[in-house]
Design a protein around this motif. Structure first.
Motif, PDB file in Angstrom:
ATOM      1  N   SER A 174       2.325   1.524  -3.505  1.00  0.00           N
ATOM      2  CA  SER A 174       1.326   1.887  -4.515  1.00  0.00           C
ATOM      3  C   SER A 174       0.976   3.362  -4.468  1.00  0.00           C
ATOM      4  CB  SER A 174       0.056   1.043  -4.342  1.00  0.00           C
ATOM      5  OG  SER A 174      -0.578   1.330  -3.111  1.00  0.00           O
ATOM      6  N   ARG A 175       1.182   3.999  -3.292  1.00  0.00           N
ATOM      7  CA  ARG A 175       0.901   5.431  -3.181  1.00  0.00           C
ATOM      8  C   ARG A 175       2.054   6.293  -3.670  1.00  0.00           C
ATOM      9  NH1 ARG A 175      -1.725   3.883   1.872  1.00  0.00           N
ATOM     10  NH2 ARG A 175       0.226   4.233   2.990  1.00  0.00           N
ATOM     11  N   ARG A 189       0.824  -1.209   0.000  1.00  0.00           N
ATOM     12  CA  ARG A 189       0.000   0.000   0.000  1.00  0.00           C
ATOM     13  C   ARG A 189       0.856   1.256   0.000  1.00  0.00           C
ATOM     14  NH1 ARG A 189      -4.910  -1.663   4.191  1.00  0.00           N
ATOM     15  NH2 ARG A 189      -5.967  -3.075   2.742  1.00  0.00           N
ATOM     16  N   GLN A 190       1.945   1.230   0.759  1.00  0.00           N
ATOM     17  CA  GLN A 190       2.847   2.370   0.759  1.00  0.00           C
ATOM     18  C   GLN A 190       3.487   2.556  -0.606  1.00  0.00           C
ATOM     19  OE1 GLN A 190       5.213   1.003   4.119  1.00  0.00           O
ATOM     20  NE2 GLN A 190       4.551   2.759   5.340  1.00  0.00           N
ATOM     21  N   GLN A 211      -1.994  -7.012   2.544  1.00  0.00           N
ATOM     22  CA  GLN A 211      -2.462  -5.724   2.055  1.00  0.00           C
ATOM     23  C   GLN A 211      -2.587  -5.669   0.533  1.00  0.00           C
ATOM     24  OE1 GLN A 211       0.123  -2.676   3.556  1.00  0.00           O
ATOM     25  NE2 GLN A 211      -0.430  -3.025   5.686  1.00  0.00           N
ATOM     26  N   ALA A 212      -2.260  -6.757  -0.145  1.00  0.00           N
ATOM     27  CA  ALA A 212      -2.197  -6.732  -1.608  1.00  0.00           C
ATOM     28  C   ALA A 212      -3.167  -7.732  -2.225  1.00  0.00           C
ATOM     29  CB  ALA A 212      -0.778  -7.042  -2.068  1.00  0.00           C
ATOM     30  N   ASP A 222      -8.336  -1.525  -5.156  1.00  0.00           N
ATOM     31  CA  ASP A 222      -6.878  -1.408  -5.276  1.00  0.00           C
ATOM     32  C   ASP A 222      -6.209  -2.757  -5.531  1.00  0.00           C
ATOM     33  OD1 ASP A 222      -7.231  -2.613  -2.826  1.00  0.00           O
ATOM     34  OD2 ASP A 222      -5.909  -1.243  -1.725  1.00  0.00           O
ATOM     35  N   THR A 274      -2.048  -2.656  -5.689  1.00  0.00           N
ATOM     36  CA  THR A 274      -1.236  -3.282  -4.636  1.00  0.00           C
ATOM     37  C   THR A 274      -0.621  -4.599  -5.113  1.00  0.00           C
ATOM     38  OG1 THR A 274      -3.243  -4.326  -3.756  1.00  0.00           O
ATOM     39  CG2 THR A 274      -2.544  -2.240  -2.755  1.00  0.00           C
TER      40      THR A 274
END
Length: 409
Positions: free
Chosen positions: A43-44, A40-41, A260-261, A147, A151
């Motif tokens: 992907s941002r 997530r980090q 998270q992915a 997402d 992700t």
């Protein structure tokens, strides 16, 4: 009974893999926190290593008219319609018509070949291995998180990664549910939390690479390795265990997973008959795959042998506890007391429920979790029966249509 005996019972029920891989996962969390490298980090802050336009979506479907339109709709939010390929495998309802109405590509097969056969036909017919970088295998009842690709594709930054296992979550239910449905859906949510957070996350760490299933409900493969996989292995009830074992057996690369992915939501059984049928299909498919591949030398195969040992031991302990307790109560031979069963089996099981309730922020699991040991007993019985069936019966792999529910997220 001595305290050490209760401890042994607890370890046989939970296994040593759970604490071991939980610790490995904790080390991975610390490393990602220090490097700020969670999907997530990333992907941002960074672009995906693979563009979503280079991802093909492949959906094998058999009589899925109730759910196929919503599944396609969720995929259309991530990739263009020309990237989505539906294989209607011997469907006798409006599955193909709904797919074509959605503007995606559709191949109709007849007669029914089974999911593995449909996937192989779709890969070959649409030349997916040559035209795309990644192929996303998607079940007809699955909804992708917004997402999912942002992700999930981050995990392909490592060139050694050839498959990304999707994280399974239960589709949120709308409306009133009976008690049985709440228990079954809650139990499945606990299973997802325990296996994926406590075990699979650690197994997927770079030094380990011992993930034993890339679930076929919503996972991604590098397209270039698909011709190397025996997707349509004859006589197997399900394909995802076999495809995963093939990756390890042929040393094609690393399998990645991150909580998270690549999150996706699947429709789980809400009645005992459907639940039993699904668990039987999964466990029989696992044992059939073990029978087909056998065990070899290597880290994955060693961990697989440990998993099999723990699975059989836990199943036998759960199945024998009640008969042994009954014998102890009816005779002078006190082999097991109710308090031993409570401390050695029920308490460790409930601790898993507490973990799931906290990690998922679902306090309702704490109530329905009181009866989860009964479902574990059912799972244990199915496990042992299918272990015998895998070596004594043959299956064709042809579809057995599940019962679907109209459902909106």
């Amino acid at each position: 009974m001595e305290p050490w005996t209760i401890l042994v019972i607890g370890l046989l029920v939970l296994g040593i893999s759970t604490p071991f891989w939980s610790f490995a996962g904790l080390l991975r969390v610390v490393g990602e926190w220090q490097n700020r490298s969670s999907p997530r980090q990333l992907s941002r802050t960074q672009e995906s290593p693979i563009d979503p336009g280079e991802v093909a979506v492949l959906i094998a479907a058999h009589n899925e008219e109730l759910v196929i339109a919503e599944t396609i709709a969720s995929a259309l939010t991530l990739v263009p319609p020309e990237n989505i390929h539906v294989i209607s495998d011997g469907s006798t309802d409006s599955t193909a018509a709904k797919a074509m109405a959605a503007g995606v590509k559709c191949l109709e097969l007849s007669p029914n070949r089974g999911k593995a056969g449909a996937l192989k036909a779709g890969i070959e017919h649409f030349e997916l291995a040559d035209r795309f970088e990644v192929v996303l295998l998607l079940d007809a009842d699955t909804r992708l998180a917004p997402d999912y690709l942002h992700t999930g594709l981050q995990l392909f930054k490592d060139p050694e990664v050839v498959a990304v296992a999707g994280r399974a979550k239960s589709l949120p239910e709308r409306g009133r549910q009976g008690l049985a449905a709440r228990i079954l859906l809650g139990y499945r949510e606990r299973l997802y939390a325990a296996v994926q957070l406590l075990i699979k996350y650690g197994q997927a760490s770079r030094p380990a690479n011992v993930v034993n299933i890339v679930p076929g409900f919503a996972s991604m493969y590098r397209a270039r390795i698909l011709p190397s996989l025996d997707v349509e292995a004859r006589g197997l009830l399900i394909e995802d265990f076999n495809m995963t074992f093939e990756v390890h057996a042929k040393r094609l690369g690393r399998i990645e997973f991150h909580p998270q992915a690549a999150v996706a939501y699947t429709q789980d059984p809400d009645n005992l008959a459907e639940y039993t049928r699904q668990v039987r299909r999964w466990t029989l498919g696992f044992w059939q795959t073990v029978r087909r591949h056998g065990l070899h030398v290597g880290r994955f195969w060693a961990m697989l042998a440990l998993h099999i040992t723990e699975l059989v031991c836990a199943s036998l302990v759960l199945l024998l506890c009640l008969p042994v307790l009954l014998i102890s109560e009816m005779t002078e031979f006190v082999l097991l007391r109710p308090v031993d069963l409570l401390i050695g089996v029920v308490l460790p099981d409930y601790l898993l429920t507490v973990f799931a309730a906290c990690s998922l922020r679902r306090p309702s699991l704490l109530l329905v979790g009181l009866v989860f040991p009964l479902l574990r007993l059912l799972d244990a019985g199915i496990c042992m029966v299918t272990l015998v069936q895998a070596w004594t019966r043959k299956t064709s792999g042809v579809w057995v249509s599940p019962t679907r529910r109209l459902q909106h997220t």
